[in-house]
Design an enzyme around this catalytic site. Sequence first.
Site, short mmCIF file in Angstrom:
data_model
loop_
_atom_site.label_atom_id
_atom_site.label_comp_id
_atom_site.label_asym_id
_atom_site.label_seq_id
_atom_site.Cartn_x
_atom_site.Cartn_y
_atom_site.Cartn_z
N GLU A 79 -8.93 12.88 11.78
CA GLU A 79 -7.67 12.21 11.42
C GLU A 79 -7.68 11.70 9.99
O GLU A 79 -6.63 11.53 9.37
CB GLU A 79 -7.37 11.07 12.42
CG GLU A 79 -8.26 9.82 12.32
CD GLU A 79 -9.58 9.91 13.07
OE1 GLU A 79 -10.00 11.03 13.40
OE2 GLU A 79 -10.19 8.85 13.32
N CYS A 124 -15.05 11.16 18.20
CA CYS A 124 -16.21 10.30 18.09
C CYS A 124 -16.59 9.71 19.46
O CYS A 124 -17.11 10.44 20.30
CB CYS A 124 -15.97 9.23 17.02
SG CYS A 124 -17.51 8.69 16.27
N PRO A 182 13.13 -16.97 -2.82
CA PRO A 182 11.69 -16.73 -2.63
C PRO A 182 11.13 -15.77 -3.70
O PRO A 182 10.00 -15.96 -4.16
CB PRO A 182 11.61 -16.11 -1.23
CG PRO A 182 12.86 -16.58 -0.55
CD PRO A 182 13.91 -16.67 -1.60
N GLY A 240 0.84 -1.20 0.00
CA GLY A 240 0.00 0.00 0.00
C GLY A 240 0.87 1.24 0.00
O GLY A 240 0.61 2.21 -0.72
N HIS A 252 -14.34 12.30 12.39
CA HIS A 252 -12.97 11.77 12.41
C HIS A 252 -12.02 12.68 11.63
O HIS A 252 -11.75 12.43 10.45
CB HIS A 252 -12.96 10.36 11.81
CG HIS A 252 -13.62 9.36 12.68
ND1 HIS A 252 -12.95 8.70 13.69
CD2 HIS A 252 -14.89 8.92 12.73
CE1 HIS A 252 -13.79 7.88 14.31
NE2 HIS A 252 -14.97 8.00 13.74
#
Length: 547
Positions: A521, A380, A189, A18, A519
């Site tokens: 953040e 929250c 691998p 990611g 939220h």
Amino acid sequence: MARFIFITGGVVSSLGKGLASAALGALLQARGFTVRLRKLDPYLNVDPGTMSPFEHGEVFVTDDGAETDLDLGHYERFTGVSARKTDSISSGRIYQNVLDKERRGDYLGKTIQVIPHVTNEIKDFISIGEDEVDFMLCEIGGTVGDIEGLPFFEAIRQFSQDKPRGQCIFMHLTLLPWLAASGELKTKPTQHSVKELRSIGLQPDILVCRSEQPIPEKERAKIALFCNVRPDAVIPAYDLKSIYEAPLAYHEQGLDQAVLDAFQISPAPRPDLSRWQDVSDRIHNTDGEVNVAVVGKYTQLEDAYKSIKEALVHGGMANRIRVNVEWVDAEVFDSTDAAPYLEGYHAILVPGGFGERGTEGKIKAAQFARERKIPYLGICLGMQMAVIEAARNLAGLTTAGSEEFDHEKGEKRFEPVVYHLKEWVQGNHAVQRKVDDDKGGTMRLGAYTASLTEGSKVAQVYHATTIEERHRHRYEVDVKYRKKLEDCGLRFSGMSPDGRLPEIVEVKDHPWFIGVQFHPELKSKPFDPHPLFADFVRAARDVSRLV
Ligand code: GLN
């Protein structure tokens, strides 16, 4: 039409696919291209909204109200591009769509099969909005070889064949383990992982190799030879002090150049890396540090509060200060004095959460911060706890609590200062809910507007009186307690535009005590720290300089 980059992983999970995708998105932007990032998750849940944070880490929420994988948070933090519902899909959702179509009779009596029906559904998803950007980056969750990932790998193989030559490339992340006993980096691998990919018809164009040790030129050449990849498309990825160094580090290793070469984009536009140089400078050149306690429930798994951790880091960058985040388990002081656990911190943050466990501890943390005048940010559930604390200890409503906990236990114990929200307005339509609704996707989700009171602390912090923030909750502070609580010094400084839903509370006569129902953040970026986090860290710094 967009060019497509498919990002897969092999050898082990948690390699930072990611992050690599997000950093590559940032580098392509630095070269002047527009990007969108997508995540395709092979698990069978329809979305991560119903998964425990212990299982899956944080649930990231988009403006348009999708509950998604936390990687979408990385994508937004690195590119600033707001993710949408159509940027996150799971096998569960794909199968749900296919089965809905089958029930409707859309397939005209055909036998429904993985190929072509499931793969077509995946391909349709991948191409949504393909005309809007220069590059579409699609990350496939899991690792090559996973049974449930197969339809996705098959779909991207077909997709690249459907497109004109040169419009899709494949990037594969692997690991080069270091064998201390023999003092060697092992490439086998990686070779096996690529072999696995090739066996399903996918030849990677770029290999990103995670390694703890420098990869010698000779090993790089060997990987290129055995994996049928150009040597300059074997990109080393070493451990970094901060994830925000990834764009510069990948650039130095030639990732963006290798991608442009693979698409035969020449001459390559010169990159403007100033945004990431500034970010890096703010990480490395700090003056002082603060210790912030995050008092929560899912403290064993940092990923459960991923965006909060990152937003605090961004708040530190805004002030050029190091933020040390300590995870404090609220349950530990559910029924004892919280002070010994909270003394010495320069600020306290109580994050979002679900369920009653640990909430008495969180209420005590809010009380400690209010009485000791320590900066407090309640997010929250953290806002709901601060309101319950004020109701109990300032307004004399000793049985104040949340209906959430009564529902969980199946008995009525609390005065519902926080109640189950059953009707609200989204845009220009009314949303309705019942207590026994399905759990998935039924919360108040996504971006909503709040109106801030002029002259309030939050209006100062935001430099605005109208804001838009992302929500994810089922329960809400009951506005009927507003007058009573305001008389005791808890100001309702942010409300929904219709004045029915309290969005923000703040304690008067306190240096920094703010609770928000949303939220914040989720919207913070390293190059654009969220104002609440920037000012919260500044307030913590002021406390640290007093002691
Ligand atoms: N459990 C609370 C609610 O549903 C808070 C949710 C949260 O913190 N995200 O309202």
